[in-house]
Enzyme design. Structure first.
Site, PDB file in Angstrom:
ATOM      1  N   LYS A   1       0.830  -1.223   0.000  1.00 26.52           N
ATOM      2  CA  LYS A   1       0.000   0.000   0.000  1.00 26.52           C
ATOM      3  C   LYS A   1       0.858   1.265   0.000  1.00 26.52           C
ATOM      4  CE  LYS A   1      -2.557  -2.813  -0.372  1.00 26.52           C
ATOM      5  NZ  LYS A   1      -2.484  -4.269  -0.296  1.00 26.52           N
TER       6      LYS A   1
ATOM      7  N   GLY B   1      -1.395 -14.704 -12.721  1.00 30.95           N
ATOM      8  CA  GLY B   1      -2.420 -14.607 -11.681  1.00 30.95           C
ATOM      9  C   GLY B   1      -2.973 -13.196 -11.577  1.00 30.95           C
TER      10      GLY B   1
ATOM     11  N   ILE C   1      -2.740  -9.760  -5.544  1.00 32.49           N
ATOM     12  CA  ILE C   1      -1.305  -9.452  -5.660  1.00 32.49           C
ATOM     13  C   ILE C   1      -0.952  -9.056  -7.088  1.00 32.49           C
ATOM     14  CG2 ILE C   1       1.024 -10.476  -5.582  1.00 32.49           C
ATOM     15  CD1 ILE C   1       0.231 -11.915  -3.058  1.00 32.49           C
TER      16      ILE C   1
ATOM     17  N   GLU D   1      -3.987 -15.062 -16.772  1.00 34.17           N
ATOM     18  CA  GLU D   1      -4.900 -15.590 -15.746  1.00 34.17           C
ATOM     19  C   GLU D   1      -5.620 -16.818 -16.296  1.00 34.17           C
ATOM     20  OE1 GLU D   1      -6.073 -15.023 -12.387  1.00 34.17           O
ATOM     21  OE2 GLU D   1      -7.316 -16.727 -12.990  1.00 34.17           O
TER      22      GLU D   1
ATOM     23  N   ARG E   1      -1.345 -18.310  -2.193  1.00 28.29           N
ATOM     24  CA  ARG E   1      -0.397 -18.626  -1.127  1.00 28.29           C
ATOM     25  C   ARG E   1      -0.830 -19.925  -0.451  1.00 28.29           C
ATOM     26  NH1 ARG E   1       2.860 -14.431   0.515  1.00 28.29           N
ATOM     27  NH2 ARG E   1       2.814 -15.067   2.701  1.00 28.29           N
TER      28      ARG E   1
ATOM     29  N   ALA F   1      -5.558 -10.030   6.371  1.00 27.70           N
ATOM     30  CA  ALA F   1      -4.985  -9.633   7.650  1.00 27.70           C
ATOM     31  C   ALA F   1      -6.067  -9.333   8.689  1.00 27.70           C
ATOM     32  CB  ALA F   1      -4.106  -8.403   7.442  1.00 27.70           C
TER      33      ALA F   1
ATOM     34  N   HIS G   1     -21.882  16.840   3.015  1.00 30.24           N
ATOM     35  CA  HIS G   1     -21.873  17.243   1.612  1.00 30.24           C
ATOM     36  C   HIS G   1     -20.760  18.242   1.382  1.00 30.24           C
ATOM     37  CE1 HIS G   1     -23.199  18.276  -2.380  1.00 30.24           C
ATOM     38  NE2 HIS G   1     -23.033  19.556  -2.051  1.00 30.24           N
TER      39      HIS G   1
END
Ligand code: FAD
Ligand code: NAD
Length: 469
Positions: free
Chosen positions: A54, A183, A187, A206, A274, A322, A446
């Site tokens: 991130k 993939g 990730i 993929e 994983r 997580a 707003h």
């Protein structure tokens, strides 16, 4: 010489599941120890997962926005440069700061942290290999929280150089010219975004006919369209059948629609999921059962086949997230302290931090249809939202589903800027079993992106069509 220590709980693994459990157990008065083989606490998530990814996503998103779009809004800046060592140093500084914070919390709450590799030495004993010898910890309960590791493809093993896993792809020292990603899960899409923004040509292969399999087909399609605009290329329904590793490049054979083609790339990131990590634990010797898919089998109280041994997080069945590991860690600590605890798995959100972000929680429309459950749907678009337009982020939408008999929120899906934050409103509403009528009474600020969530709820209230249509 081995020593013995009497404890209430020994947690093995200081990832989000393990450190959360240890902290909560100590807060509840349990004598707790935490064993971690790495010197830095925080697990996959903090060291080589959620936080470093991130950090790179935030910096690179700001870079591309400033470089490509800001001048249209009247802020003309020139001379943007990528300083990759500095970007990586910033990422490492964020990780270090948070890891120190976890260590501080452990100290402050009296959790003894052992730096070493743990093994189950009996139903109530853990052996720890320390740099300076071995320690036996005797304990009322053991919590296994040793997480997961990247899955490999047999014909494309990681070599740490050209064929890499997510850990290495978080730390490239040069921007690869062409990065092939196998993939299109979280990730692949997140790290593809990072390196694509920094200049790599990104090709994602993929197996399934769609990207982002954890999301609805509508969301996946919308995300794919946006990522293609960012020049990410997708080969869907495609199978990698073999590879040749050269000096400076990898050539991969891909079968797509009955045809075989070859693709060459400077780096290949294998991001095909994983698998649970328990290599050092001596699980089978201890008599702990595994599930059919090789994860640690637990009951609804996270107890393994040995009643004094619990397991949570990536080690057990369920989405590898997580916040799920943390919720389970907290719950196990509560149970061990004799308090009630549960995790409502349906209310755990799923997010991919691309641009736009995608987020979902609760039942999907596919779930409701399959169960022939009556529902109403409401959708609202960010292109009609003043804050979204002001922030230059008009893409995306919010869809909510209302349970028809009760009027309660059944699920929520968001594509758009800050979807990861907005989904929190759905999590709270599901957890408190709020009705859409009551949620629609709440007045959002707003202008704010929350207004689009509100609009989607109003649309669900006025929507006439019901489930299955
Ligand atoms: P882990 O975090 O894997 O921690 C396990 C710990 O146990 C490790 O520190 C390990 O060193 C230690 N250990 C293992 N064996 C032993 C032993 N025998 N003795 C002592 N210590 C041991 N999830 C999200 O929710 N949001 C995200 O944005 C997100 N981004 C991700 C990005 C990437 C690139 C990756 C790889 C993962 C991401 N995840 C994300 C998934 C998330 O990291 C995992 O779901 C989460 O870390 C699982 O937590 P855990 O506590 O089960 O295990
Ligand atoms: P994933 O399971 O999310 O996606 C893997 C993808 O690879 C799937 O779409 C699968 O169909 C595809 N695949 C599998 N074998 C293949 C093959 N041989 N050829 C081509 N494609 C193939 O796994 P991931 O993206 O590696 O992430 C691992 C875990 O980490 C996931 O459980 C994920 O939830 C978690 N994670 C979460 C976040 C987040 O919450 N934002 C971010 C990163 C990782």
């Amino acid at each position: 010489m081995a020593k013995k220590t009497a404890l209430d709980l020994v947690v093995i693994g200081a990832g989000p599941g393990g450190y959360t459990a240890a902290l909560r157990a100590a807060e509840l008065g349990l004598r707790t120890a935490l064993v971690e083989r790495c010197s830095q606490l925080g697990g996959t998530c903090l060291r080589v997962g959620c936080i470093p990814s991130k950090t790179l996503l935030s910096s690179t998103e700001a870079y591309v926005y400033a470089r490509d779009r800001l001048s249209q809004n009247g802020i003309a800046a020139k001379g943007f440069e990528i300083d990759l060592p500095r970007l990586q140093a910033h990422k490492e500084a964020v990780v270090e700061k948070l890891a120190k914070g976890i260590a501080f919390l452990m100290r402050q709450n009296g959790v003894h942290v052992w730096e070493g590799t743990a093994r189950i030495a009996g139903p109530q004993a853990v052996a720890v290999e320390l740099a300076e010898g071995k320690e036996i910890l005797e304990t009322r309960a053991i919590l296994l929280a040793t997480g997961s590791e990247p899955a490999q493809l047999p014909f494309l093993p990681f070599d740490g150089r050209l064929v890499v896993d997510s850990t290495e792809a978080l730390s490239f020292r040069e921007v690869p010219k062409r990065l092939l990603i196998i993939g299109a899960g979280a990730i692949g899409l997140e790290l593809g975004s990072v390196w694509g923004r920094l200049g790599s040509e990104i090709v994602v292969v993929e197996l399934l006919p769609r990207i982002a399999a954890g999301f609805s087909p509508i969301v996946a399609k919308a995300l794919q369209r946006e990522l293609e605009k960012q020049r990410m290329q997708f080969l869907l329904g495609a199978r990698v059948t073999g590879a040749e590793i050269g000096e400076a490049a990898v050539t991969v054979r891909v079968e797509e629609g009955g045809k075989e083609r070859t693709l060459a790339a400077e780096r290949v990131l294998v991001a095909v999921g994983r698998r649970p990590h328990y290599a050092d634990l001596a699980l089978t010797e201890a008599g702990i059962r595994l599930t059919g898919s090789g994860r640690v089998a637990v009951d609804r109280f996270w107890q393994t086949s040995l009643p004094s041994i619990y397991a949570i997080g990536d080690l057990i069945e369920g989405p590898m997230l997580a916040h799920r590991a943390q919720a389970e860690g907290r719950a196990v600590a509560e149970l061990l302290a004799g308090r009630p605890a549960r995790v409502r798995y349906r209310n755990i959100p799923n997010v991919i931090y691309t641009e736009p972000e995608v987020a979902s929680v609760g039942f999907s429309e596919e779930d409701l249809r399959a169960a022939r459950h009556p529902y109403r749907r409401g959708t609202a678009y960010f292109q009609a939202n003043g804050r979204a337009l002001a922030a230059d982020a008009p893409n995306g939408f919010v869809t909510v589903w209302m349970d028809e008999p009760s009027g309660k929120l059944a699920g929520l899906e968001i594509v758009g800027n800050r979807a990861s934050e907005l989904i929190g409103a759905g999590v709270v509403a599901l957890e408190t079993e709020a009705t859409i009528e009551s949620l629609a009474q709440a007045v959002p600020a707003h202008p704010s992106l929350m207004e689009t969530v509100h609009e989607a709820m109003l649309a669900a209230l006025s929507e006439r069509r019901s489930g299955g249509s």
